[in-house]
Design a protein around this motif. Structure first.
Motif, mmCIF file in Angstrom:
data_model
loop_
_atom_site.group_PDB
_atom_site.id
_atom_site.type_symbol
_atom_site.label_atom_id
_atom_site.label_comp_id
_atom_site.label_asym_id
_atom_site.label_seq_id
_atom_site.Cartn_x
_atom_site.Cartn_y
_atom_site.Cartn_z
ATOM 1 N N ARG A 269 30.289 37.859 46.480
ATOM 2 C CA ARG A 269 31.694 37.708 46.111
ATOM 3 C C ARG A 269 31.840 37.623 44.595
ATOM 4 O O ARG A 269 31.073 36.932 43.927
ATOM 5 C CB ARG A 269 32.282 36.471 46.765
ATOM 6 N N ILE A 270 32.835 38.313 44.099
ATOM 7 C CA ILE A 270 33.163 38.250 42.682
ATOM 8 C C ILE A 270 34.668 38.346 42.559
ATOM 9 O O ILE A 270 35.308 39.134 43.256
ATOM 10 C CB ILE A 270 32.440 39.368 41.895
ATOM 11 N N SER A 271 35.234 37.518 41.677
ATOM 12 C CA SER A 271 36.691 37.402 41.622
ATOM 13 C C SER A 271 37.358 38.671 41.101
ATOM 14 O O SER A 271 38.419 39.059 41.571
ATOM 15 C CB SER A 271 37.083 36.216 40.744
ATOM 16 N N VAL A 272 36.748 39.294 40.135
ATOM 17 C CA VAL A 272 37.334 40.502 39.560
ATOM 18 C C VAL A 272 36.219 41.368 38.988
ATOM 19 O O VAL A 272 35.243 40.867 38.449
ATOM 20 C CB VAL A 272 38.360 40.146 38.458
ATOM 21 N N ILE A 273 36.352 42.670 39.168
ATOM 22 C CA ILE A 273 35.418 43.628 38.570
ATOM 23 C C ILE A 273 36.157 44.360 37.461
ATOM 24 O O ILE A 273 37.178 45.010 37.710
ATOM 25 C CB ILE A 273 34.891 44.624 39.611
ATOM 26 N N ASN A 274 35.682 44.228 36.251
ATOM 27 C CA ASN A 274 36.333 44.878 35.119
ATOM 28 C C ASN A 274 35.810 46.280 34.870
ATOM 29 O O ASN A 274 36.561 47.185 34.511
ATOM 30 C CB ASN A 274 36.172 44.022 33.866
ATOM 31 N N ALA A 275 34.516 46.463 35.051
ATOM 32 C CA ALA A 275 33.939 47.791 34.832
ATOM 33 C C ALA A 275 32.587 47.875 35.511
ATOM 34 O O ALA A 275 31.925 46.862 35.750
ATOM 35 C CB ALA A 275 33.798 48.087 33.345
#
Length: 117
Positions: free
Chosen positions: A27-33
């Motif tokens: 799980r990761i809250s947000v993927i930027n790149a």
């Protein structure tokens, strides 16, 4: 715990093609790149291509027009289609993800790509 697993490397003759895949688990809250990097023997790791969450792409000059980066968010997977491979493309290819609250970098274990002349 975020984990990245690459697959698709191998041995190919010059002019051939390979497709690398990188699947993200955890799980990761947000993927930027996301991106692909490579490291040849005796050389520093270098950027190959990146793709943002919005689909914007960036390529190293050395692979422009030959490699294509893409992603399937539903499968948590990123791809690198490599066409027109040349011996200078020989390297260990690493996938990268940048994201989370602290915008940190995550790396895969690497997959070997070898191009014979």
């Amino acid at each position: 715990q975020v984990q990245l697993v690459e697959s698709g490397g191998g041995l190919v003759q010059a002019g051939g093609s390979l497709r690398l895949s990188c699947t993200t688990s955890g799980r990761i809250s947000v993927i930027n790149a996301r991106g692909w990097y490579r490291q040849a023997p005796g050389k520093q790791r270098e950027l190959v291509a990146t793709i943002t969450s919005g689909g914007g792409t960036n390529y190293a000059d050395s692979v422009m027009g030959r490699f294509t980066i893409s992603q399937d968010n539903a499968k948590n997977t990123m791809y690198l289609q490599m066409n027109g491979l040349i011996p200078d493309d020989t390297a260990v290819y690493y996938c990268n993800l940048r994201g989370g609250v602290l915008n940190r970098n995550y790396w895969g274990q690497g997959t070997q790509v070898t191009v014979s002349s």
